[in-house]
Design a protein around this motif. Structure first.
Motif, PDB file in Angstrom:
ATOM      1  N   TRP A  76       0.826  -1.212   0.000  1.00  0.00           N
ATOM      2  CA  TRP A  76       0.000   0.000   0.000  1.00  0.00           C
ATOM      3  C   TRP A  76       0.860   1.262   0.000  1.00  0.00           C
ATOM      4  O   TRP A  76       0.513   2.263  -0.638  1.00  0.00           O
ATOM      5  CB  TRP A  76      -0.893   0.017   1.244  1.00  0.00           C
ATOM      6  CG  TRP A  76      -2.093  -0.897   1.142  1.00  0.00           C
ATOM      7  CD1 TRP A  76      -2.390  -1.740   0.113  1.00  0.00           C
ATOM      8  CD2 TRP A  76      -3.142  -1.032   2.108  1.00  0.00           C
ATOM      9  NE1 TRP A  76      -3.548  -2.422   0.372  1.00  0.00           N
ATOM     10  CE2 TRP A  76      -4.043  -1.998   1.590  1.00  0.00           C
ATOM     11  CE3 TRP A  76      -3.405  -0.461   3.339  1.00  0.00           C
ATOM     12  CZ2 TRP A  76      -5.193  -2.384   2.277  1.00  0.00           C
ATOM     13  CZ3 TRP A  76      -4.546  -0.832   4.017  1.00  0.00           C
ATOM     14  CH2 TRP A  76      -5.428  -1.795   3.498  1.00  0.00           C
ATOM     15  N   ARG A  77       1.953   1.191   0.723  1.00  0.00           N
ATOM     16  CA  ARG A  77       2.794   2.394   0.834  1.00  0.00           C
ATOM     17  C   ARG A  77       3.357   2.823  -0.520  1.00  0.00           C
ATOM     18  O   ARG A  77       3.656   4.008  -0.723  1.00  0.00           O
ATOM     19  CB  ARG A  77       3.933   2.115   1.819  1.00  0.00           C
ATOM     20  CG  ARG A  77       4.736   3.338   2.166  1.00  0.00           C
ATOM     21  CD  ARG A  77       5.703   3.047   3.285  1.00  0.00           C
ATOM     22  NE  ARG A  77       6.488   4.218   3.635  1.00  0.00           N
ATOM     23  CZ  ARG A  77       7.365   4.252   4.623  1.00  0.00           C
ATOM     24  NH1 ARG A  77       7.592   3.163   5.357  1.00  0.00           N
ATOM     25  NH2 ARG A  77       8.035   5.366   4.886  1.00  0.00           N
ATOM     26  N   ARG A  78       3.493   1.857  -1.425  1.00  0.00           N
ATOM     27  CA  ARG A  78       4.028   2.192  -2.752  1.00  0.00           C
ATOM     28  C   ARG A  78       2.935   2.557  -3.755  1.00  0.00           C
ATOM     29  O   ARG A  78       3.230   2.916  -4.898  1.00  0.00           O
ATOM     30  CB  ARG A  78       4.825   0.997  -3.283  1.00  0.00           C
ATOM     31  CG  ARG A  78       6.132   0.768  -2.520  1.00  0.00           C
ATOM     32  CD  ARG A  78       6.981  -0.275  -3.203  1.00  0.00           C
ATOM     33  NE  ARG A  78       6.394  -1.594  -3.127  1.00  0.00           N
ATOM     34  CZ  ARG A  78       6.592  -2.464  -2.131  1.00  0.00           C
ATOM     35  NH1 ARG A  78       7.385  -2.106  -1.120  1.00  0.00           N
ATOM     36  NH2 ARG A  78       6.024  -3.644  -2.139  1.00  0.00           N
ATOM     37  N   MET A  79       1.677   2.460  -3.367  1.00  0.00           N
ATOM     38  CA  MET A  79       0.570   2.797  -4.265  1.00  0.00           C
ATOM     39  C   MET A  79       0.386   4.310  -4.346  1.00  0.00           C
ATOM     40  O   MET A  79       0.553   5.025  -3.360  1.00  0.00           O
ATOM     41  CB  MET A  79      -0.724   2.126  -3.773  1.00  0.00           C
ATOM     42  CG  MET A  79      -0.726   0.617  -3.919  1.00  0.00           C
ATOM     43  SD  MET A  79      -2.290  -0.107  -3.358  1.00  0.00           S
ATOM     44  CE  MET A  79      -1.965  -1.839  -3.664  1.00  0.00           C
ATOM     45  N   ASP A 109      -1.487  11.272  -0.911  1.00  0.00           N
ATOM     46  CA  ASP A 109      -2.165  11.844   0.261  1.00  0.00           C
ATOM     47  C   ASP A 109      -1.217  11.758   1.457  1.00  0.00           C
ATOM     48  O   ASP A 109      -0.957  10.684   1.998  1.00  0.00           O
ATOM     49  CB  ASP A 109      -3.458  11.066   0.541  1.00  0.00           C
ATOM     50  CG  ASP A 109      -4.337  11.770   1.580  1.00  0.00           C
ATOM     51  OD1 ASP A 109      -3.772  12.398   2.504  1.00  0.00           O
ATOM     52  OD2 ASP A 109      -5.572  11.660   1.479  1.00  0.00           O
ATOM     53  N   ARG A 110      -0.690  12.898   1.878  1.00  0.00           N
ATOM     54  CA  ARG A 110       0.295  12.931   2.957  1.00  0.00           C
ATOM     55  C   ARG A 110      -0.277  12.418   4.277  1.00  0.00           C
ATOM     56  O   ARG A 110       0.403  11.710   5.039  1.00  0.00           O
ATOM     57  CB  ARG A 110       0.789  14.381   3.122  1.00  0.00           C
ATOM     58  CG  ARG A 110       2.039  14.513   3.954  1.00  0.00           C
ATOM     59  CD  ARG A 110       2.511  15.957   3.974  1.00  0.00           C
ATOM     60  NE  ARG A 110       3.846  16.047   4.533  1.00  0.00           N
ATOM     61  CZ  ARG A 110       4.971  15.866   3.838  1.00  0.00           C
ATOM     62  NH1 ARG A 110       4.902  15.545   2.550  1.00  0.00           N
ATOM     63  NH2 ARG A 110       6.153  15.971   4.422  1.00  0.00           N
ATOM     64  N   GLU A 135      -0.533   7.952   8.372  1.00  0.00           N
ATOM     65  CA  GLU A 135      -1.269   6.929   9.119  1.00  0.00           C
ATOM     66  C   GLU A 135      -0.779   5.533   8.747  1.00  0.00           C
ATOM     67  O   GLU A 135      -0.704   4.641   9.600  1.00  0.00           O
ATOM     68  CB  GLU A 135      -2.766   7.060   8.836  1.00  0.00           C
ATOM     69  CG  GLU A 135      -3.380   8.322   9.440  1.00  0.00           C
ATOM     70  CD  GLU A 135      -4.872   8.420   9.164  1.00  0.00           C
ATOM     71  OE1 GLU A 135      -5.382   7.534   8.437  1.00  0.00           O
ATOM     72  OE2 GLU A 135      -5.511   9.353   9.673  1.00  0.00           O
ATOM     73  N   LEU A 136      -0.433   5.363   7.455  1.00  0.00           N
ATOM     74  CA  LEU A 136       0.074   4.061   7.009  1.00  0.00           C
ATOM     75  C   LEU A 136       1.418   3.745   7.668  1.00  0.00           C
ATOM     76  O   LEU A 136       1.671   2.611   8.088  1.00  0.00           O
ATOM     77  CB  LEU A 136       0.223   4.063   5.487  1.00  0.00           C
ATOM     78  CG  LEU A 136       0.590   2.719   4.841  1.00  0.00           C
ATOM     79  CD1 LEU A 136      -0.468   1.675   5.127  1.00  0.00           C
ATOM     80  CD2 LEU A 136       0.771   2.888   3.334  1.00  0.00           C
ATOM     81  N   VAL A 137       2.269   4.765   7.770  1.00  0.00           N
ATOM     82  CA  VAL A 137       3.561   4.574   8.447  1.00  0.00           C
ATOM     83  C   VAL A 137       3.342   4.208   9.912  1.00  0.00           C
ATOM     84  O   VAL A 137       4.041   3.336  10.461  1.00  0.00           O
ATOM     85  CB  VAL A 137       4.413   5.855   8.321  1.00  0.00           C
ATOM     86  CG1 VAL A 137       5.651   5.771   9.216  1.00  0.00           C
ATOM     87  CG2 VAL A 137       4.829   6.082   6.871  1.00  0.00           C
TER      88      VAL A 137
END
Length: 438
Positions: free
Chosen positions: A239-242, A248-249, A254-256
């Motif tokens: 997801w992080r690479r999508m 969206d910063r 939130e993903l991090v």
């Protein structure tokens, strides 16, 4: 009891009690030596009743020698068994029989001192040994009635207290009653203390069994959680690479954070498996006590929402040790409880006292309720009001106890609580282990 260490402790408690009871018999025997010496002198010289005084003093000297030998043996670490207690009482019965044989036989008013030995045997010995002692005492009584040397002692009981026989019976009764009360009370206290300590050991065995069951459940859960956590880590990495997340910063942040929390869960799972003995060879790291504490506190602060934390490490010696995940988790459990009770401030202080590492955790929360302090370290004793509460401190107390340490707590007069962990350095430091093993 399944735990060998608990079994050894129980045997040690029994042995300590046996030594205390043997000491009571030794003290009673010295009283008997002094009392017989005094009585022989009064009867022979005071009442002018002829006694074979040389022979009676020889018997008394033999009893004193036996008692000295018993004192030397009592100081040795040898186990005081039922057989040894039986032999000790048998010697007392034999000595009393010899003295009565030389001083009137069954007509001697001190014949009832047999009851003192029988009563002590009933408290100290097994039923079989007690009945054997009863049978021997009855046989001795009968033998004295048949073969005892009679004395010119008037048996005029109508004379009341003026009769020497009645006076002797009164003294014998007073001795029997006083000695029974004194020594039965002491021996009973020893036995009650033993029972209390054995009950404490049984409670400890039950708690350790509870910890083992919890450890097995935790280890199984850790195995089960490994696969879904790995899957989540892969999905979050994708997801992080999508592009929607990269654009969206806020979503990316939130993903991090989700990745960090998943990684933390994986670290906890690895720690559980490590504590269970799996992959220990790969993960054990040689360090020092000071570094271990610094790293433990640093990791704890980075993974908890700590607002204000005071850390004072006064353990400045470079003692080598192998990083121990169980000790680490134990300290973290105590810190977690302090942080939950006092979110604004808590502290950790570490120092060396003698041969122990002492860690003190302090907070400014509401403190422990009196009933919780009375049951400190017991499972499910918690003020949090949720299922499973109190297990953190319960596990901490048991981990510390397993390596010979202690965990204690008290409330501060200014508010808050203090939890003190004391761990013997010989249990987990390499240098101290070498010194301890010499």
């Amino acid at each position: 009891m399944g735990n060998p260490s608990i079994t050894i402790d129980a045997a040690r408690v029994d042995n300590v009690t046996g030594h205390k009871n043997m000491l009571q018999l030794i003290q009673l025997r010295w009283i008997a030596v002094a009392g017989q010496f005094f009585t022989i002198g009064v009867v022979h010289f005071g009442f002018d009743i002829p006694l074979p005084i040389e022979t009676m003093l020889a018997v008394l000297a033999a009893l004193a020698v036996f008692n000295i030998a018993s004192m030397v043996r009592w100081r040795s670490p040898k186990e005081v068994t039922n057989r040894r207690l039986f032999v000790a009482l048998l010697v007392d019965v034999a000595t009393l029989t010899a003295q009565l044989y030389l001083s009137g036989g069954a007509s001697n008013p001190f014949i009832f001192l047999y009851l003192l030995q029988v009563n002590l045997g009933a408290v100290l010995l097994t039923p079989r040994a007690t009945w054997t002692l009863v049978g021997i005492s009855i046989a001795c009584f009968g033998g004295l009635a048949l073969y005892g040397r009679p004395l010119p002692l008037p048996l005029d009981q109508a004379g009341g207290l003026s009769s020497p026989y009645v006076q002797g019976m009164l003294i014998c009764f007073a001795l029997d009653v006083a000695l029974l009360v004194i020594f039965i009370t002491r021996i009973g206290g020893n036995l009650r203390e033993r029972d209390a300590r054995l009950a404490s050991l049984r409670q400890r065995a039950a708690e350790e069994e509870h910890v083992v069951r919890m450890g097995l459940l935790a280890s199984g859960a850790a195995h089960e959680l490994g696969t879904p956590l790995a899957t989540l880590a892969v999905i979050l990495g994708d997801w992080r690479r999508m592009s929607p997340f990269m654009a969206d910063r806020e979503l990316l942040q939130e993903l991090v954070e989700m990745q960090a929390q998943v990684q933390r869960c994986k670290t906890i799972v690895s720690g559980i498996l490590l504590s269970a003995g799996e992959a220990r060879g790969e993960s054990s790291v040689k360090t020092t006590v000071c570094t271990f504490l610094d790293e433990l506190v640093g990791e704890w602060r980075s993974t908890r929402p700590v607002r204000w934390f005071t850390y004072d490490n006064r353990f400045h010696e470079d003692l080598p040790m192998v990083s121990d995940s169980a000790v680490k988790q134990m300290v973290c459990n105590v810190l977690d409880n302090a942080l939950e009770a006092s979110p604004n401030w808590c502290s950790l202080e570490a120092m060396r006292k003698g041969g122990s590492l002492v860690i003190t955790v302090t907070d400014t929360g509401p403190g422990f309720a009196p009933e919780m302090l009375g049951q400190f370290g017991k499972p499910y004793q918690s003020s949090k009001g949720r299922p499973g509460g109190g297990l953190g401190l319960f596990l901490s107390v048991n981990v510390a106890r397993t390596i010979g340490g202690t965990v204690s707590a008290h409330n501060r007069t200014v508010g808050g609580a203090v939890v003190t962990i004391s761990l013997p350095l010989a249990a987990f430091t390499l240098e101290e282990k070498k010194t301890y093993g010499r």
